[in-house]
Design an enzyme around this catalytic site. Structure first.
Site, PDB file in Angstrom:
ATOM      1  N   ASP A  51      44.327 -14.920  40.052  1.00 15.98           N
ATOM      2  CA  ASP A  51      44.394 -13.546  39.537  1.00 15.98           C
ATOM      3  C   ASP A  51      45.684 -12.894  40.023  1.00 15.98           C
ATOM      4  OD1 ASP A  51      43.721 -11.138  38.367  1.00 15.98           O
ATOM      5  OD2 ASP A  51      42.242 -10.582  39.893  1.00 15.98           O
ATOM      6  N   ASN A  64      44.630  -9.774  43.540  1.00 15.22           N
ATOM      7  CA  ASN A  64      43.249  -9.288  43.424  1.00 15.22           C
ATOM      8  C   ASN A  64      42.930  -8.326  44.564  1.00 15.22           C
ATOM      9  OD1 ASN A  64      40.111  -9.712  44.104  1.00 15.22           O
ATOM     10  ND2 ASN A  64      40.446  -9.953  41.922  1.00 15.22           N
ATOM     11  N   SER A  65      42.167  -7.291  44.252  1.00 20.55           N
ATOM     12  CA  SER A  65      41.883  -6.218  45.224  1.00 20.55           C
ATOM     13  C   SER A  65      41.142  -6.714  46.466  1.00 20.55           C
ATOM     14  CB  SER A  65      41.029  -5.144  44.554  1.00 20.55           C
ATOM     15  OG  SER A  65      41.723  -4.570  43.485  1.00 20.55           O
ATOM     16  N   ASP A  88      45.467  -5.224  34.314  1.00 21.75           N
ATOM     17  CA  ASP A  88      46.145  -5.369  35.612  1.00 21.75           C
ATOM     18  C   ASP A  88      47.091  -4.169  35.822  1.00 21.75           C
ATOM     19  OD1 ASP A  88      44.770  -7.727  36.133  1.00 21.75           O
ATOM     20  OD2 ASP A  88      46.284  -8.975  35.181  1.00 21.75           O
ATOM     21  N   SER A 110      37.681  -9.340  32.123  1.00 20.53           N
ATOM     22  CA  SER A 110      38.165  -9.360  33.502  1.00 20.53           C
ATOM     23  C   SER A 110      39.426 -10.201  33.663  1.00 20.53           C
ATOM     24  CB  SER A 110      37.052  -9.947  34.389  1.00 20.53           C
ATOM     25  OG  SER A 110      37.584 -10.484  35.581  1.00 20.53           O
ATOM     26  N   GLY A 111      40.372  -9.680  34.418  1.00 21.04           N
ATOM     27  CA  GLY A 111      41.560 -10.462  34.725  1.00 21.04           C
ATOM     28  C   GLY A 111      41.253 -11.627  35.653  1.00 21.04           C
ATOM     29  N   LEU A 112      40.389 -11.346  36.631  1.00 21.00           N
ATOM     30  CA  LEU A 112      40.004 -12.405  37.575  1.00 21.00           C
ATOM     31  C   LEU A 112      39.358 -13.579  36.849  1.00 21.00           C
ATOM     32  CD1 LEU A 112      39.428 -13.502  40.474  1.00 21.00           C
ATOM     33  CD2 LEU A 112      37.282 -12.217  40.409  1.00 21.00           C
ATOM     34  N   ARG A 154      43.095   3.101  36.971  1.00 20.06           N
ATOM     35  CA  ARG A 154      42.362   2.600  38.136  1.00 20.06           C
ATOM     36  C   ARG A 154      43.066   2.967  39.433  1.00 20.06           C
ATOM     37  NH1 ARG A 154      40.555  -3.705  38.582  1.00 20.06           N
ATOM     38  NH2 ARG A 154      41.059  -4.100  40.762  1.00 20.06           N
ATOM     39  N   GLU A 185      45.916  -0.549  36.653  1.00 21.02           N
ATOM     40  CA  GLU A 185      45.752  -0.188  38.061  1.00 21.02           C
ATOM     41  C   GLU A 185      47.095   0.191  38.673  1.00 21.02           C
ATOM     42  OE1 GLU A 185      43.951  -4.016  38.573  1.00 21.02           O
ATOM     43  OE2 GLU A 185      45.484  -4.691  39.993  1.00 21.02           O
ATOM     44  N   HIS A 223      37.974   2.361  42.658  1.00 20.53           N
ATOM     45  CA  HIS A 223      37.551   1.052  43.159  1.00 20.53           C
ATOM     46  C   HIS A 223      37.354   1.106  44.674  1.00 20.53           C
ATOM     47  CE1 HIS A 223      36.409  -2.943  42.629  1.00 20.53           C
ATOM     48  NE2 HIS A 223      37.561  -3.569  42.475  1.00 20.53           N
ATOM     49  N   ASP A 282      41.001  -5.666  31.113  1.00 23.72           N
ATOM     50  CA  ASP A 282      41.643  -5.475  32.409  1.00 23.72           C
ATOM     51  C   ASP A 282      43.132  -5.718  32.205  1.00 23.72           C
ATOM     52  OD1 ASP A 282      42.557  -5.617  34.979  1.00 23.72           O
ATOM     53  OD2 ASP A 282      41.089  -7.110  35.659  1.00 23.72           O
ATOM     54  N   LYS A 289      50.452  -8.599  40.256  1.00 17.25           N
ATOM     55  CA  LYS A 289      49.339  -8.046  41.027  1.00 17.25           C
ATOM     56  C   LYS A 289      48.674  -9.117  41.900  1.00 17.25           C
ATOM     57  CE  LYS A 289      45.359  -8.294  40.210  1.00 17.25           C
ATOM     58  NZ  LYS A 289      44.510  -7.469  39.362  1.00 17.25           N
TER      59      LYS A 289
HETATM   60  C1  SPV Z   1      38.577  -7.993  37.523  1.00 18.24           C
HETATM   61  O1  SPV Z   1      37.430  -8.274  37.131  1.00 18.24           O
HETATM   62  O2  SPV Z   1      39.546  -8.709  37.315  1.00 18.24           O
HETATM   63  C2  SPV Z   1      38.800  -6.762  38.266  1.00 18.24           C
HETATM   64  C3  SPV Z   1      37.771  -6.252  39.132  1.00 18.24           C
HETATM   65  O3  SPV Z   1      39.889  -6.237  38.187  1.00 18.24           O
HETATM   66  S1  SPV Z   1      38.171  -6.759  40.742  1.00 18.24           S
HETATM   67  O4  SPV Z   1      38.091  -8.199  40.801  1.00 18.24           O
HETATM   68  O5  SPV Z   1      37.153  -6.101  41.561  1.00 18.24           O
HETATM   69  O6  SPV Z   1      39.477  -6.302  41.109  1.00 18.24           O
HETATM   70 MG    MG Z   2      41.347  -7.516  37.638  1.00 17.34          MG
END
Ligand code: SPV
Ligand code: MG
Length: 294
Positions: free
Chosen positions: A58, A122-123, A87, A46-48, A158, A114, A189, A85, A120
């Protein structure tokens, strides 16, 4: 034989197989080992959480080569395939090309990119984040696929359209374009608290390519419903980092308050457990083989 299957092939099999697969988040070598120990067959880097474990946001604050270094520790720590991930791909098509080449060199089995812009966000932050132009993002996908040095490397595209407040039609249009550009799977997502739009998308997508989902916000939907909807892969995206934050906070607070370890000793992993998980037994055996006898 199964023991000779590459990690690239293993991830491809997980994503392409008709049965539901699961990827568990890890963010360093230790958490990667814990994912494998739990019985999962693949890792979501995971990027986060990789960012958070470094004390960063993130927002591409960690450079892509710093991410690569973390991935190398994770890869060395396990035999599991890793979906990273990626990104936005850290820039344009050219950055994606170099990133994919480096991932393949290090045995990282796949990447998810994505359809947003570098740097980026975070979503789950803010509303209506700008999306990438469809054609430009398709160029990133093609460039990534053209750069893989193992045929089984997996590129997941994504779709952020639903998160950014666009229509179902726009999400489907983008997914179709990314599939046509060569993506091996589509990650759709959503940040809704129920999975309605995921099920609508899945029905209309009708398995044109494997679907990957991240039920962080719609966590209460029963997993069997995803099976019935023909979802390929579920990513449990951040729960080991979140679990460790809770455990570390409670332990730090207790030690700080008590000025003593007595109340925590029974609830933390033993030092022996660390030695076991890191494979100290193998080192002892190697010492017998390689060090002069005393
Ligand atoms: C991550 O885990 O970094 C993701 C999922 O990209 S989210 O945090 O839902 O964007
Ligand atoms: Mg991410």
């Amino acid at each position: 034989s199964a023991s000779r299957e590459t990690r690239f092939a293993a991830l491809r099999r997980e994503i392409a197989s008709p049965s539901l697969s699961f990827l568990m988040e890890a963010h360093d070598g230790l958490s990667a080992k814990i994912v494998q120990e739990a019985g999962f067959r693949g890792i979501w880097a995971s990027g986060l959480t990789t960012s958070a474990a470094l004390g960063l946001r993130d927002s591409n604050e960690a450079s892509w080569t710093q991410v690569l270094d973390v991935l190398e520790y994770m890869s060395d720590a396990t035999t599991l395939p890793i979906l990273v991930d990626g990104d936005t791909g850290h820039g344009n098509f050219n950055n994606v090309r170099r990133f994919v080449r480096k991932l393949c060199e290090r045995g990282i089995a796949g990447v998810c990119i994505e359809d947003k812009l570098f740097p980026k966000t975070n979503s789950f932050i803010g509303e209506a984040q700008p999306l990438a132009d469809v054609d430009e993002f398709c160029g990133r996908i093609k460039a990534g696929k053209d750069s893989q040095t193992d045929d089984d490397f997996v590129l997941v595209a994504r779709v952020e359209a639903l998160i950014s407040g666009h229509t179902m039609e726009e999400a489907l249009r983008r997914a179709e374009a990314y599939h046509a550009a060569g993506a091996d799977a589509i990650l759709i997502h959503s940040k809704k608290s129920n999975a309605d739009e995921i099920f609508t998308f899945a029905e209309r997508w009708a398995n044109r390519a494997p679907l990957v989902i991240v039920p962080t916000m719609y966590y209460s939907t029963p997993t069997d419903l995803y099976r019935q909807a023909g979802i390929s892969t579920i990513i449990w995206a951040n729960h080991l980092l979140r679990a460790s934050m809770t455990a570390m906070r409670e332990t730090a607070a207790r030690i700080h308050e008590d000025e003593s370890l007595v109340r925590v000793e029974g609830s933390v992993a033993t030092v022996k457990d660390i030695f076991r998980l890191m494979g100290n037994a193998e080192l002892e055996e190697a010492e017998r083989r390689y060090l002069p006898a005393r």
